[in-house]
Design a protein around this motif. Structure first.
Motif, PDB file in Angstrom:
ATOM      1  N   ALA A   2      59.734  44.157  32.099  1.00 29.68           N
ATOM      2  CA  ALA A   2      60.661  44.447  31.331  1.00 29.68           C
ATOM      3  C   ALA A   2      61.955  44.899  31.978  1.00 29.68           C
ATOM      4  O   ALA A   2      62.021  44.903  33.169  1.00 29.68           O
ATOM      5  N   ALA A   8      55.949  48.708  32.448  1.00 32.67           N
ATOM      6  CA  ALA A   8      55.110  47.667  32.180  1.00 32.67           C
ATOM      7  C   ALA A   8      54.918  46.100  32.494  1.00 32.67           C
ATOM      8  O   ALA A   8      55.907  46.011  33.306  1.00 32.67           O
ATOM      9  N   SER A   9      54.279  45.369  32.733  1.00 30.25           N
ATOM     10  CA  SER A   9      54.037  43.687  33.295  1.00 30.25           C
ATOM     11  C   SER A   9      54.431  43.333  32.084  1.00 30.25           C
ATOM     12  O   SER A   9      54.201  43.187  30.744  1.00 30.25           O
ATOM     13  N   GLU A  10      54.188  41.399  31.639  1.00 33.67           N
ATOM     14  CA  GLU A  10      54.930  40.974  30.704  1.00 33.67           C
ATOM     15  C   GLU A  10      53.348  40.863  30.592  1.00 33.67           C
ATOM     16  O   GLU A  10      53.317  40.095  29.302  1.00 33.67           O
ATOM     17  N   SER A  11      52.029  40.902  30.771  1.00 32.36           N
ATOM     18  CA  SER A  11      50.971  40.640  29.786  1.00 32.36           C
ATOM     19  C   SER A  11      49.803  41.620  30.548  1.00 32.36           C
ATOM     20  O   SER A  11      49.856  41.845  31.863  1.00 32.36           O
ATOM     21  N   VAL A  12      49.111  41.297  30.162  1.00 34.03           N
ATOM     22  CA  VAL A  12      47.820  42.267  30.497  1.00 34.03           C
ATOM     23  C   VAL A  12      47.170  41.755  32.110  1.00 34.03           C
ATOM     24  O   VAL A  12      46.670  42.765  32.602  1.00 34.03           O
ATOM     25  N   HIS A  15      48.886  42.376  34.296  1.00 29.66           N
ATOM     26  CA  HIS A  15      48.699  44.174  34.650  1.00 29.66           C
ATOM     27  C   HIS A  15      47.767  43.802  36.015  1.00 29.66           C
ATOM     28  O   HIS A  15      47.148  44.610  37.012  1.00 29.66           O
ATOM     29  N   THR A  65      51.766  48.628  29.059  1.00 32.88           N
ATOM     30  CA  THR A  65      51.810  47.056  28.778  1.00 32.88           C
ATOM     31  C   THR A  65      50.533  46.488  27.821  1.00 32.88           C
ATOM     32  O   THR A  65      51.136  45.695  26.451  1.00 32.88           O
ATOM     33  N   ARG A  68      52.683  48.255  24.055  1.00 27.00           N
ATOM     34  CA  ARG A  68      53.512  47.105  23.793  1.00 27.00           C
ATOM     35  C   ARG A  68      53.439  45.885  22.437  1.00 27.00           C
ATOM     36  O   ARG A  68      52.724  45.237  22.180  1.00 27.00           O
TER      37      ARG A  68
END
Length: 83
Positions: A2, A8-12, A15, A65, A68
């Motif tokens: 991000a 935020a991370s790229e995906s839950v 994260h 995340t 988003r």
């Protein structure tokens, strides 16, 4: 990754993995303190690194995340709102 200033991370799942590693390391540091003494506290640094600084920041990142793509800003006539 991000943009800057984002937690935020790229995906839950990614994260959540960071959260498990971070909180797990910090819990292990406290649990292992009686066994290994002060060197066990080095795990707190590992936990903070996994959480990217602080537990509150990790929670904010989880919220970002998850949300988003769901929250969008709409601006019209000089006024902006989330929809």
């Amino acid at each position: 990754m991000a943009g800057s200033g984002s937690f935020a991370s790229e995906s839950v799942p990614r994260h959540l993995i960071r959260g498990v590693l971070g909180f797990g390391a910090m819990i292990a540091a406290v649990a292992l303190l009686p066994v290994f003494g002060w060197p066990a506290l080095a795990l707190i640094a590992v936990g903070m690194l996994a959480l990217r600084g602080c537990p509150v920041c990790w929670i904010l990142g989880l919220i970002e995340t998850v949300s988003r793509g769901r929250l969008q800003r709409e601006c019209a006539d000089g006024a902006c709102r989330l929809r």
